[in-house]
Design an enzyme around this catalytic site. Structure first.
Site, short mmCIF file in Angstrom:
data_model
loop_
_atom_site.label_atom_id
_atom_site.label_comp_id
_atom_site.label_asym_id
_atom_site.label_seq_id
_atom_site.Cartn_x
_atom_site.Cartn_y
_atom_site.Cartn_z
CD GLU A 198 -17.97 5.94 3.33
OE1 GLU A 198 -17.77 5.90 2.12
OE2 GLU A 198 -19.14 5.62 3.77
CG HIS A 258 -16.08 2.68 4.78
ND1 HIS A 258 -16.72 2.01 5.87
CD2 HIS A 258 -16.82 2.91 4.09
CE1 HIS A 258 -17.85 1.90 5.61
NE2 HIS A 258 -18.12 2.49 4.38
#
Length: 405
Positions: free
Chosen positions: A366, A206
């Protein structure tokens, strides 16, 4: 490399990695200790708290090293962030990244409930109340150019069974067929094994990126983004939970169409509602459709290209995953300052730049599977999201290659 050839290395090479590294597995319990890995033209810093990337230095078009990762200079500020804004800056998220509708799912006809931590209980985000981002990982290997974090998950957040994960980060400039110019590259491998029960596993990095190094207030007018293999995206409702539909990128007046590449902000005026009710921007799961010529559905392919006209820094991401979530930092509001080190760099270069992380001041990338694929079996994604002790491990493999334009 095909994953079948890679698996023996992934599973049985861990002790060899530790023995061959410049330091033995760490007994240091400090989750905020900084581990630096470096090679020519790339330096990364990481901490065990959340197996988190905190800094990445690469050269801009003038040869000046810029930190292109959003976060904090003080490692302990990540704990403060978890307790307040909970941005997930730079962390590994799991055991199941992104959202699970109602926090429920089934495996082998058994229904499981995990903590719901978003939208007043409507869904589970990034693994629950205390996901992998808020865990203290163990450093099991560290060399000058690589670090491995390991986490043993014994049914955390009420997910079924035990899972062990190795998060491997390395930097290199090796000349390979995939990198013929030997450009600086960060490689991440998230290798998870279900040890005792069948369970969902979908991890992701992330990382918040800003290729203009905060020389501009946002990324809208200087950052070019291309998603060459993404002609479809997962449809969601007003709180970004999948509604079982698949959209074409021609929806919302073509604003999510990045197949040919364009400035992030070019069509953002047409995204109202695309990232949820009352939201303008991107927070969407783009499907990666590999060309027919690729032999394996999980083969490594370039899924994203991005560059900044301000710094000239370019980024190409390749992944073995079936999708990529793109978030244009719609929720940032200028209350979190940029790193003092980034501000100092702009001052040294006599650039006014941004003082804080503004709305649309960054891009999160992501690489992962289809959001909530475990609750939409008709999508055919269960083989990439449900794992058992008898089967293969879950592997999220991505490379981040940097250059200049």
């Amino acid at each position: 490399m095909h994953l079948k050839n890679y698996l023996p290395v992934a599973l049985f090479g861990m002790p060899a990695l530790a023995e061959g590294s410049s330091s033995s597995p760490s007994s240091d319990a400090d989750p905020f200790k900084v581990y630096t890995i470096t090679t020519e033209n790339i330096t990364a810093k990481l901490i065990p708290y959340g197996a988190r990337l905190t800094s990445l230095l690469v050269p801009d078009r003038d040869g000046i090293f810029q930190d292109v990762v959003v976060g904090y200079d003080d490692p302990k500020d990540y704990l403060k962030d978890t307790e307040s804004n909970h941005t997930y800056f730079g962390a590994v998220v799991g055991r199941y990244a992104n959202r699970i509708k109602n926090g429920t799912f089934e495996t082998h006809s058994s229904t499981y409930q995990v903590p719901t931590n978003e939208n007043d209980g409507a869904d589970t985000l990034h693994g629950g109340n205390v996901g992998y981002d808020a865990r203290n990982w163990t450093v099991t290997s560290h060399s000058s150019s690589s670090v491995t974090f390991t986490l043993l998950d014994r049914g955390l957040e009420h997910f079924p069974g035990d899972v062990i994960t190795h998060a491997i980060f390395s930097v290199d400039t090796s000349v390979t067929p995939e990198n013929p110019d030997g450009l600086p590259q960060l490689t991440t491998k998230l290798i998870s094994l279900a040890l005792t029960e069948t369970t969902p596993i979908m991890l992701s990095n992330h990382i918040y990126w800003n290729l203009n190094a905060f020389q501009k207030p946002t990324v809208l007018e200087d950052t070019y983004l291309q998603l060459p293999l993404s002609k479809r995206l997962i449809g969601t409702d007003g709180i970004l939970i999948p509604n079982s539909t698949i959209l074409g990128v021609d929806s919302y007046k073509g604003s999510p169409d990045f197949t040919a590449g364009k400035l992030v902000g070019r069509d953002i005026k047409d995204t109202n509602g695309l990232c949820g009710d009352g939201c303008t921007g991107y927070d969407n799961c783009f499907i990666v459709d590999r060309p027919a010529g690729y032999a394996a559905a999980n083969s490594m392919v370039p899924i994203l290209r991005m560059n900044s006209s301000s710094t000239g820094i370019s980024l190409e991401v390749a992944s073995n995953q079936q999708a990529v979530q793109i978030y244009s930092c719609n929720g940032q509001n200028g209350t979190i300052p940029i790193k003092p080190s980034q501000a100092k760099k702009n001052q040294e270069e006599k650039i006014e730049g941004a003082k804080a992380i503004n709305k649309h001041g960054c891009i999160v990338i992501e690489p992962e599977g289809w959001i909530d694929g475990i609750n939409n079996p008709e999508w055919g994604q269960l083989q990439d999201q449900i794992y058992s002790p008898e089967g293969a491990p879950s592997i999220n493999w991505a490379t981040y290659k940097f250059g200049t334009v």
